[in-house]
Structures are given as structure tokens and as C-alpha cells.
Design an enzyme around this catalytic site. Structure first.
Site, mmCIF file in Angstrom:
data_model
loop_
_atom_site.group_PDB
_atom_site.id
_atom_site.type_symbol
_atom_site.label_atom_id
_atom_site.label_comp_id
_atom_site.label_asym_id
_atom_site.label_seq_id
_atom_site.Cartn_x
_atom_site.Cartn_y
_atom_site.Cartn_z
ATOM 1 N N GLU A 117 0.834 -1.215 0.000
ATOM 2 C CA GLU A 117 0.000 0.000 0.000
ATOM 3 C C GLU A 117 0.865 1.261 0.000
ATOM 4 O O GLU A 117 0.552 2.250 -0.654
ATOM 5 C CB GLU A 117 -0.911 -0.008 1.233
ATOM 6 C CG GLU A 117 -2.035 0.968 1.181
ATOM 7 C CD GLU A 117 -3.056 0.645 0.095
ATOM 8 O OE1 GLU A 117 -3.054 1.367 -0.909
ATOM 9 O OE2 GLU A 117 -3.853 -0.309 0.264
ATOM 10 N N GLY A 122 1.246 7.104 -1.349
ATOM 11 C CA GLY A 122 1.506 7.377 0.066
ATOM 12 C C GLY A 122 0.426 6.885 0.994
ATOM 13 O O GLY A 122 0.180 5.682 1.103
ATOM 14 N N GLY A 175 11.954 15.821 2.001
ATOM 15 C CA GLY A 175 11.898 14.355 1.996
ATOM 16 C C GLY A 175 10.837 13.795 1.070
ATOM 17 O O GLY A 175 10.485 12.623 1.157
ATOM 18 N N ASP A 189 8.471 7.519 -11.447
ATOM 19 C CA ASP A 189 7.854 7.083 -10.189
ATOM 20 C C ASP A 189 6.331 6.922 -10.342
ATOM 21 O O ASP A 189 5.790 5.871 -9.992
ATOM 22 C CB ASP A 189 8.234 8.089 -9.086
ATOM 23 C CG ASP A 189 7.510 7.835 -7.797
ATOM 24 O OD1 ASP A 189 8.005 7.034 -6.989
ATOM 25 O OD2 ASP A 189 6.427 8.417 -7.595
ATOM 26 N N LYS A 193 3.919 3.370 -10.171
ATOM 27 C CA LYS A 193 2.689 3.252 -9.367
ATOM 28 C C LYS A 193 1.503 2.911 -10.259
ATOM 29 O O LYS A 193 0.635 2.124 -9.879
ATOM 30 C CB LYS A 193 2.436 4.565 -8.626
ATOM 31 C CG LYS A 193 3.486 4.859 -7.557
ATOM 32 C CD LYS A 193 3.382 6.288 -7.083
ATOM 33 C CE LYS A 193 4.420 6.622 -6.045
ATOM 34 N NZ LYS A 193 4.539 8.060 -5.785
HETATM 35 N N1 LIG Z 1 10.293 9.055 1.010
HETATM 36 C C1 LIG Z 1 9.017 8.907 0.644
HETATM 37 O O1 LIG Z 1 8.188 9.822 0.803
HETATM 38 C C2 LIG Z 1 8.552 7.609 0.043
HETATM 39 C C3 LIG Z 1 7.188 7.457 -0.242
HETATM 40 C C4 LIG Z 1 6.738 6.230 -0.760
HETATM 41 C C5 LIG Z 1 7.636 5.214 -0.989
HETATM 42 N N2 LIG Z 1 8.958 5.392 -0.740
HETATM 43 C C6 LIG Z 1 9.868 4.258 -0.987
HETATM 44 O O2 LIG Z 1 10.316 3.758 0.265
HETATM 45 C C7 LIG Z 1 11.641 3.243 0.119
HETATM 46 C C8 LIG Z 1 12.560 3.924 1.127
HETATM 47 O O3 LIG Z 1 12.595 5.312 0.855
HETATM 48 P P1 LIG Z 1 13.204 6.357 1.899
HETATM 49 O O4 LIG Z 1 12.776 7.690 1.388
HETATM 50 O O5 LIG Z 1 12.868 5.945 3.265
HETATM 51 O O6 LIG Z 1 14.767 6.154 1.637
HETATM 52 P P2 LIG Z 1 15.991 6.729 2.513
HETATM 53 O O7 LIG Z 1 15.527 7.801 3.419
HETATM 54 O O8 LIG Z 1 17.075 7.025 1.560
HETATM 55 O O9 LIG Z 1 16.440 5.478 3.406
HETATM 56 C C9 LIG Z 1 16.904 4.312 2.814
HETATM 57 C C10 LIG Z 1 17.345 3.330 3.873
HETATM 58 O O10 LIG Z 1 17.726 2.132 3.194
HETATM 59 C C11 LIG Z 1 18.900 1.648 3.818
HETATM 60 N N3 LIG Z 1 19.604 0.749 2.901
HETATM 61 C C12 LIG Z 1 20.118 0.993 1.679
HETATM 62 N N4 LIG Z 1 20.667 -0.131 1.155
HETATM 63 C C13 LIG Z 1 20.488 -1.089 2.092
HETATM 64 C C14 LIG Z 1 20.841 -2.466 2.165
HETATM 65 N N5 LIG Z 1 21.476 -3.084 1.178
HETATM 66 N N6 LIG Z 1 20.524 -3.148 3.291
HETATM 67 C C15 LIG Z 1 19.877 -2.552 4.312
HETATM 68 N N7 LIG Z 1 19.507 -1.248 4.298
HETATM 69 C C16 LIG Z 1 19.819 -0.531 3.201
HETATM 70 C C17 LIG Z 1 19.669 2.884 4.182
HETATM 71 O O11 LIG Z 1 20.643 2.512 5.147
HETATM 72 P P3 LIG Z 1 21.557 3.595 5.914
HETATM 73 O O12 LIG Z 1 20.631 4.211 6.947
HETATM 74 O O13 LIG Z 1 22.612 2.796 6.521
HETATM 75 O O14 LIG Z 1 21.999 4.567 4.877
HETATM 76 C C18 LIG Z 1 18.550 3.780 4.713
HETATM 77 O O15 LIG Z 1 18.282 3.521 6.063
HETATM 78 C C19 LIG Z 1 12.038 3.489 -1.344
HETATM 79 O O16 LIG Z 1 11.747 2.348 -2.086
HETATM 80 C C20 LIG Z 1 11.091 4.615 -1.783
HETATM 81 O O17 LIG Z 1 10.839 4.580 -3.168
HETATM 82 C C21 LIG Z 1 9.432 6.567 -0.217
#
Ligand SMILES: NC(=O)c1ccc[n+]([C@@H]2O[C@H](COP(=O)([O-])OP(=O)(O)OC[C@H]3O[C@@H](n4cnc5c(N)ncnc54)[C@H](OP(=O)(O)O)[C@@H]3O)[C@@H](O)[C@H]2O)c1
Length: 392
Positions: A117, A122, A175, A189, A193
Site C-alpha cells: 500500500e 503514500g 523528503g 515514479d 505506481k
Molecule cells: N520518502 C518517501 O516519501 C517515500 C514514499 C513512498 C515510498 N517510498 C519508498 O520507500 C523506500 C525507502 O525510501 P526512503 O525515502 O525511506 O529512503 P531513505 O531515506 O534514503 O532510506 C533508505 C534506507 O535504506 C537503507 N539501505 C540501503 N541499502 C540497504 C541495504 N542493502 N541493506 C539494508 N539497508 C539498506 C539505508 O541505510 P543507511 O541508513 O545505513 O543509509 C537507509 O536507512 C524506497 O523504495 C522509496 O521509493 C518513499
């Protein structure tokens, strides 16, 4: 319910906080997988592991939540977890859209759930609504604003007169943007979706590369002013609709007027409009990006797992029964009326212009309003193209 969490960034921390403050549901996070050993963490270091295989081998978890920012690592984590009989929650639309058939098959073969979801619009509960409420209804179309950072950029350009790059930098600071903002602004993106929405709305799997996406990366203040003069605003809209036995599906900027449900959806808000054969049009609105809105959607999936919820993919199974695979051809043989702002006439050569309705030239800008063969728009995908195109 005991789980492991992969990723402790924007969404991972949002989920952690939302889970900690949830009164109705409790889940134990046994371990959090992250990558960077030197990054300061806001909770004790013994919660973390840098070894994904150690986490995936644990016998004290029933599910994992995958919230990492790297699609290749994410695929390995999700696939390995499912092969080991663990349920998975993911918010990774790129991973899900690019590997949908494989991940669908793994769910069937291993009898595990994969819920996502948070990957789509979002905080808006769209996938489960399509699965549970609209599963019996023939849908005519599904469309909407499903990229929070592009919508934020368009809103700030429109309302504050910011230039594109300043508005993008703000979206990144807040963010809302992906690590690689090209994925947002060029419409990848929302395309990922849309691929997921189409599976649940129409029971059809499209490969992402088959679906056209043109974004807002070439937009200028002139385009925003042009729309305003006509009483319209520019929105990046993902659209899929049934046409006989075929589907149209694309992501394109669109000039929307006050008759549209999408015109006042601003900032990081998303909106999805569903048009059913019997129910008519319905609109769901909510925050489409950010730590807590996405974390809340992921938490809802984790809670759903705890009472054995899984997607049934009823429409997809019906199509597979009918044609053996659920894959479909896209309908691309139609024309769209477009606003096309260009610099040199040579740029227009890529387009199959059937009819020019209006032509404008001034020292500041040149544009056409024209009927254009849809299939020719695929030639505009890519960083070298500088045209700005919007559906009129
Ligand atoms: N941001 C949004 O508003 C949003 C909305 C919907 C969906 N998403 C999706 O949600 C996912 C995460 O996004 P985010 O914005 O939270 O990203 P983010 O803030 O860049 O955080 C990514 C996290 O992934 C970790 N990571 C990277 N490679 C890894 C690995 N091999 N093993 C374990 N951990 C690893 C990083 O570790 P470190 O902490 O050590 O760097 C970090 O904690 C993405 O797929 C994104 O498309 C994001």
C-alpha cells in the site's frame, strides 16, 4: 507479530514512530537492517544489523518490511525473504513494477503475502480499496496525481513563482523526492505506481518500459502563465482507461481546469480518481509522500499481515484464466490534443502532428496546440529532449 525492518531512512523511521505510537496494534521489530556503519542513529545501535543474510535467516520473525532505497538490494532482500516463507511489506514501487510477474509468481508458489500500500500514493488506501471494494466492478478508468514531489514543485512554481530548480530543492529538503529526483520529475515514479494500480484495477500486468511517461523536467514559468491565462493549472497525471479490449496507460502533464477534481490538489498531496461502470467517479485524496504518511500506510499493511490478509488478485486471475498470462497489449493507436512548447522547429520533427489547432510565437516562447499521434510521444523520453508537452 515479529518482524525485521530493512531500511531506517525517511519511511523506515516513519514506520518505527507510527508503530511505537499505535494503540490498536503491536509488532516487535526484532532487527533493523541498514547499510552505513558510520551513520548516527536515533535509537540504540544493538537494534541494527548490517548483515542481511543473518536477518533473513532468523527463526523469530514471520515477516519483513523492505524500505531500502536501492532497487537491486531490495530485490535480493524481498526475493530471499519470500523464498524462505516470510511475508513481505514493501513501499518500493520501482522494484514491484519492474519485477511484478516474478514477485506475483513467488506469492503463489510460496503461499506468502506481499503487500505494498505504501508504494502507491503514500497514505491513500488505494490498493486495498481496488482489491476489496472495486473487485467486482468493471472500472472505466483510474487516474490521478500520484507523485508528491512533482506536485509540490508545480504548486510552488504556480503559487509562489519559484523557479523549477528552487522548487525541486525544497521538495528534496522536505523528503518528498526520490534519491534520484529524475525518477519523480520525469514521471518514472508515477509510472511504476500506475503499473501497480493497473494490476489491481484491470487485472493486467504491463512492463513499465511499455508505458509512456513524460514529466515536468522541462517546464517553465511561461507554461504556468499560459495555463493560468486559460483558467487552468498544470498537473502531472497518471492515467489508465479501458478502450474496448485494450487499455490506454500513460503519465503526462495535463492542463486541468476548474471542472477537474484534480485542480486543487496541491503540494505533496495525491489524489486518485476511480471511474466505475456503476459507481461513477470517486476521488481519494491524501498525502502522497513523506515519512509519516508513508509510514502509516506501511503500518496498516503490517497490521493486515497479522490477520493473514493477502491480495487475491481476482481480476488478474480472471484474465489469466482467459488468456493464460495476464499480460496485455497497450492501446497506442490514438491521438491526443497537446500543448507543445519548443525552441526550434526541428524539435517537432519527432512528433506525428496530425493537425495544428493553434500556433504561437513570441520572443519569449513558441508553442503549438496540436493533435498528435500518441505512439510518436515515446520518442521524447530521455534527458536530451527539451520540449514541454501537456495534454490539453
Ligand atoms: N520518502 C518517501 O516519501 C517515500 C514514499 C513512498 C515510498 N517510498 C519508498 O520507500 C523506500 C525507502 O525510501 P526512503 O525515502 O525511506 O529512503 P531513505 O531515506 O534514503 O532510506 C533508505 C534506507 O535504506 C537503507 N539501505 C540501503 N541499502 C540497504 C541495504 N542493502 N541493506 C539494508 N539497508 C539498506 C539505508 O541505510 P543507511 O541508513 O545505513 O543509509 C537507509 O536507512 C524506497 O523504495 C522509496 O521509493 C518513499
Amino acid at each position: 507479530m515479529d518482524i525485521a525492518l530493512f531500511g531506517f531512512g525517511c519511511v523506515g523511521q516513519g514506520l518505527y514512530d507510527a508503530l511505537g505510537q499505535s494503540h490498536g496494534f503491536k509488532a516487535g521489530i526484532q532487527k533493523i537492517g541498514v547499510k552505513d556503519r558510520h551513520k548516527p542513529r536515533k535509537i540504540a545501535l544493538d537494534h541494527f544489523s548490517f548483515d542481511r543474510h543473518e536477518i533473513l535467516g532468523r527463526s523469530d520473525i514471520q515477516a519483513i518490511v523492505e524500505l531500502v532505497d536501492n532497487a537491486e538490494d531490495a530485490l535480493d532482500i524481498v526475493r530471499t525473504a519470500m523464498q524462505r516463507g516470510l511475508h513481505v511489506v514493501s513501499a518500493n514501487k520501482k522494484l514491484l513494477a519492474e519485477h511484478f510477474s516474478t514477485l506475483f509468481q513467488l506469492q503463489q508458489d510460496k503461499g506468502v503475502a506481499l503487500l505494498y500500500e505504501g508504494a502507491c500514493a503514500g497514505s491513500i488506501p488505494i490498493i486495498r480499496n481496488l482489491e476489496e471494494y472495486y473487485d467486482t466492478e468493471t472500472l472505466r478508468s483510474i487516474s490521478g496525481i500520484i507523485n508528491g514531489s512533482s506536485n509540490y514543485i508545480l504548486t510552488r512554481m504556480d503559487k509562489d513563482g519559484l523557479d523549477y530548480h528552487t522548487a525541486l530543492a525544497q521538495a528534496q529538503e522536505l523528503g518528498f523526492a526520490e534519491i534520484d529526483p529524475w525518477l519523480d520529475v520525469a514521471g518514472f515514479d508515477p509510472k511504476y505506481k500506475l503499473v501497480l494500480l493497473v494490476v489491481h484495477a484491470f487485472g493486467v500486468i504491463f512492463k513499465p518500459e511499455a508505458v509512456l511517461n513524460l514529466g515536468i523536467q522541462n517546464i517553465s514559468a511561461f507554461d504556468i502563465e499560459h495555463a493560468a491565462l486559460k483558467g487552468q493549472r498544470i498537473k502531472l497525471v497518471a492515467y489508465a482507461a479501458q478502450h474496448g479490449n485494450q487499455l490506454q496507460a500513460y503519465v503526462l502533464p495535463r492542463l486541468v481546469g476548474h471542472e477537474s477534481n484534480l485542480v486543487n490538489i496541491d503540494n505533496e498531496y495525491n489524489a486518485v480518481e476511480i471511474e466505475g461502470a456503476f459507481s461513477g467517479k470517486q476521488l481519494l485524496v491524501g498525502k502522497g509522500a513523506g515519512s509519516y504518511p508513508t509510514g502509516a500506510a506501511v503500518l496498516s499493511d503490517v497490521a493486515a499481515l497479522s490477520h493473514q490478509y493477502r491480495y487475491e488478485y481476482k481480476k488478474l486471475h480472471q484474465n489469466i484464466a482467459a488468456n493464460g498470462h495476464g499480460l496485455h497489449e497497450l492501446h497506442t493507436d490514438f491521438t491526443l490534443r497537446l500543448y507543445i512548447r519548443y525552441t526550434h522547429e526541428t524539435e517537432l520533427a519527432l512528433l506525428d502532428i496530425k493537425e495544428t489547432i493553434e500556433q504561437y510565437t513570441s520572443p519569449r516562447a513558441k508553442y503549438l496546440i496540436a493533435e498528435v499521434g500518441f505512439a510518436s510521444l515515446y520518442a521524447l523520453q530521455g534527458k536530451e529532449n527539451k520540449l514541454f508537452v501537456a495534454v490539453v
